[in-house]
Design a protein around this motif. Structure first.
Motif, mmCIF file in Angstrom:
data_model
loop_
_atom_site.group_PDB
_atom_site.id
_atom_site.type_symbol
_atom_site.label_atom_id
_atom_site.label_comp_id
_atom_site.label_asym_id
_atom_site.label_seq_id
_atom_site.Cartn_x
_atom_site.Cartn_y
_atom_site.Cartn_z
ATOM 1 N N ILE A 1 -41.973 31.566 -25.277
ATOM 2 C CA ILE A 1 -42.445 30.352 -25.933
ATOM 3 C C ILE A 1 -41.383 29.867 -26.924
ATOM 4 O O ILE A 1 -40.726 30.664 -27.595
ATOM 5 C CB ILE A 1 -43.801 30.616 -26.629
ATOM 6 N N LYS A 2 -41.160 28.559 -26.981
ATOM 7 C CA LYS A 2 -40.176 28.000 -27.890
ATOM 8 C C LYS A 2 -40.745 27.949 -29.315
ATOM 9 O O LYS A 2 -41.953 27.817 -29.506
ATOM 10 C CB LYS A 2 -39.775 26.593 -27.450
ATOM 11 N N VAL A 3 -39.852 28.039 -30.294
ATOM 12 C CA VAL A 3 -40.275 28.068 -31.692
ATOM 13 C C VAL A 3 -39.645 26.906 -32.457
ATOM 14 O O VAL A 3 -38.423 26.770 -32.491
ATOM 15 C CB VAL A 3 -39.896 29.397 -32.370
ATOM 16 N N ILE A 4 -40.498 26.077 -33.047
ATOM 17 C CA ILE A 4 -40.062 25.031 -33.969
ATOM 18 C C ILE A 4 -40.457 25.497 -35.370
ATOM 19 O O ILE A 4 -41.642 25.652 -35.668
ATOM 20 C CB ILE A 4 -40.725 23.682 -33.648
ATOM 21 N N ALA A 5 -39.463 25.776 -36.199
ATOM 22 C CA ALA A 5 -39.699 26.335 -37.532
ATOM 23 C C ALA A 5 -39.583 25.233 -38.579
ATOM 24 O O ALA A 5 -38.619 24.474 -38.586
ATOM 25 C CB ALA A 5 -38.701 27.447 -37.814
ATOM 26 N N GLU A 6 -40.560 25.188 -39.463
ATOM 27 C CA GLU A 6 -40.654 24.066 -40.403
ATOM 28 C C GLU A 6 -40.136 24.411 -41.793
ATOM 29 O O GLU A 6 -40.281 25.539 -42.272
ATOM 30 C CB GLU A 6 -42.113 23.628 -40.494
ATOM 31 N N ILE A 7 -39.567 23.391 -42.423
ATOM 32 C CA ILE A 7 -39.144 23.491 -43.817
ATOM 33 C C ILE A 7 -39.993 22.528 -44.632
ATOM 34 O O ILE A 7 -39.956 21.312 -44.419
ATOM 35 C CB ILE A 7 -37.647 23.143 -43.977
ATOM 36 N N LYS A 8 -40.793 23.076 -45.547
ATOM 37 C CA LYS A 8 -41.590 22.240 -46.448
ATOM 38 C C LYS A 8 -41.909 23.057 -47.691
ATOM 39 O O LYS A 8 -42.041 24.273 -47.631
ATOM 40 C CB LYS A 8 -42.880 21.772 -45.777
ATOM 41 N N GLN A 9 -42.028 22.373 -48.808
ATOM 42 C CA GLN A 9 -42.328 23.103 -50.040
ATOM 43 C C GLN A 9 -43.755 22.902 -50.525
ATOM 44 O O GLN A 9 -44.221 23.633 -51.396
ATOM 45 C CB GLN A 9 -41.345 22.728 -51.154
ATOM 46 N N ALA A 10 -44.471 21.921 -49.943
ATOM 47 C CA ALA A 10 -45.845 21.670 -50.376
ATOM 48 C C ALA A 10 -46.611 21.001 -49.256
ATOM 49 O O ALA A 10 -46.038 20.543 -48.267
ATOM 50 C CB ALA A 10 -45.852 20.785 -51.619
ATOM 51 N N ILE B 1 -35.656 22.870 -35.831
ATOM 52 C CA ILE B 1 -36.126 22.936 -37.201
ATOM 53 C C ILE B 1 -36.859 21.646 -37.521
ATOM 54 O O ILE B 1 -36.348 20.551 -37.283
ATOM 55 C CB ILE B 1 -34.961 23.143 -38.187
ATOM 56 N N SER B 2 -38.060 21.772 -38.045
ATOM 57 C CA SER B 2 -38.845 20.624 -38.480
ATOM 58 C C SER B 2 -38.687 20.475 -39.992
ATOM 59 O O SER B 2 -38.856 21.445 -40.732
ATOM 60 C CB SER B 2 -40.319 20.828 -38.121
ATOM 61 N N VAL B 3 -38.357 19.269 -40.440
ATOM 62 C CA VAL B 3 -38.169 19.025 -41.867
ATOM 63 C C VAL B 3 -39.149 17.948 -42.329
ATOM 64 O O VAL B 3 -39.133 16.824 -41.813
ATOM 65 C CB VAL B 3 -36.725 18.583 -42.182
#
Length: 265
Positions: free
Chosen positions: A50-59, A89-91
């Motif tokens: 499975i593919k992985v989209i990793a997110e960057i968020k602080q809140a 990467i999700s931003v």
């Protein structure tokens, strides 16, 4: 309704950015952009990991401050995700509720060669040009906040700008609207954006409503290897994970754990 507030805040901030940088300026910058990696999902590749989209968020509106602003090193997080070989990467770029920005996305784009998804409440073509200029490879289109005409127009513009489009739906009606608009990647959000409740089984329940030639991404509420294994068994092509990774002190280790890659000992 929280979603209405998010859209209203997005519209206000968008108007301010448009006043500062006219669309013609963004369009002129397209010719000078360095190449960015493409993002594609093979909907038929159910036998692959499975593919992985990793997110960057602080809140987030539901969790509040997830990461201390003083220690929110988004470039290091991007390096961690790159080292873990995530697929995209999700931003978050929404400013008021998620504390994101296009500046963060641009900095991440300068830190990694991985594809980047601009995660925001896209309500205007201007935002697609912003995403492209900032270094995004993909944009998010949320069915619940767009008309059918907007969905089709934004998908066409995304194609013109060489941006992948993740079309997000939460229920069967939105799934059908996404399909009719021509989506090739549908993100099933397990979180109801109207009240922010989470039903992890939502993706598996709606999977049968999506043709097998459309890639399916599960979003929200993914926390354990067991969760991911259930999604793999249901034929889901990718997962988008935010809070679980953001709270992990060892992000590559958490990514490996969700993938089922345990260290030998």
């Amino acid at each position: 309704m929280i979603l209405d507030e998010l859209v209203a805040a997005t519209r206000k901030n968008l108007q301010e950015r448009q006043a500062q940088v006219p669309l013609a300026v963004l369009q002129a910058q397209l010719a000078t952009l360095p190449p960015r990696p493409h993002f594609t999902l093979n909907a038929q590749a159910s036998d692959q990991p499975i593919k992985v989209i990793a997110e960057i968020k602080q809140a987030s509106p539901s969790k509040g401050q997830i990461v201390d602003p003083a220690t929110f090193d988004y470039q290091q997080i991007a390096r961690d995700y790159t080292a873990a070989h995530v697929d995209m990467i999700s931003v978050l770029t929404e400013e008021d509720y998620f504390k994101g920005s296009l500046a963060i996305l641009s900095a991440v784009a300068q830190t990694t060669q991985l594809p980047i998804l601009r995660k925001d409440f896209t309500i205007d073509p201007y935002m697609l040009y912003e995403a492209k200029v900032a270094g995004a490879s993909a944009i998010l289109l949320i069915v619940a906040i767009l008309t059918d005409a907007q969905l089709k127009d934004f998908l066409a513009l995304a194609h013109e700008l060489d941006l992948a489009a993740l079309v997000e739906a939460h229920d069967a009606d939105e799934i059908q609207r996404a399909i009719t608009a021509g989506a090739t990647m549908i993100g099933v959000n397990n979180r109801n954006l109207k009240d922010f409740s989470v039903d992890f089984n939502n993706t598996q329940r709606l999977r049968a409503s999506i043709p097998t030639d459309i890639a399916v991404i599960s979003e929200s509420g993914i926390q354990t290897r067991t969760d991911v294994a259930q999604l793999e068994a249901a034929g889901i092509n990718a997962i988008l994970v935010g809070e679980t990774f953001m709270r992990a002190t060892d992000k590559p280790a958490m990514i490996a754990k969700l993938r089922g890659q345990y260290p030998r000992g």
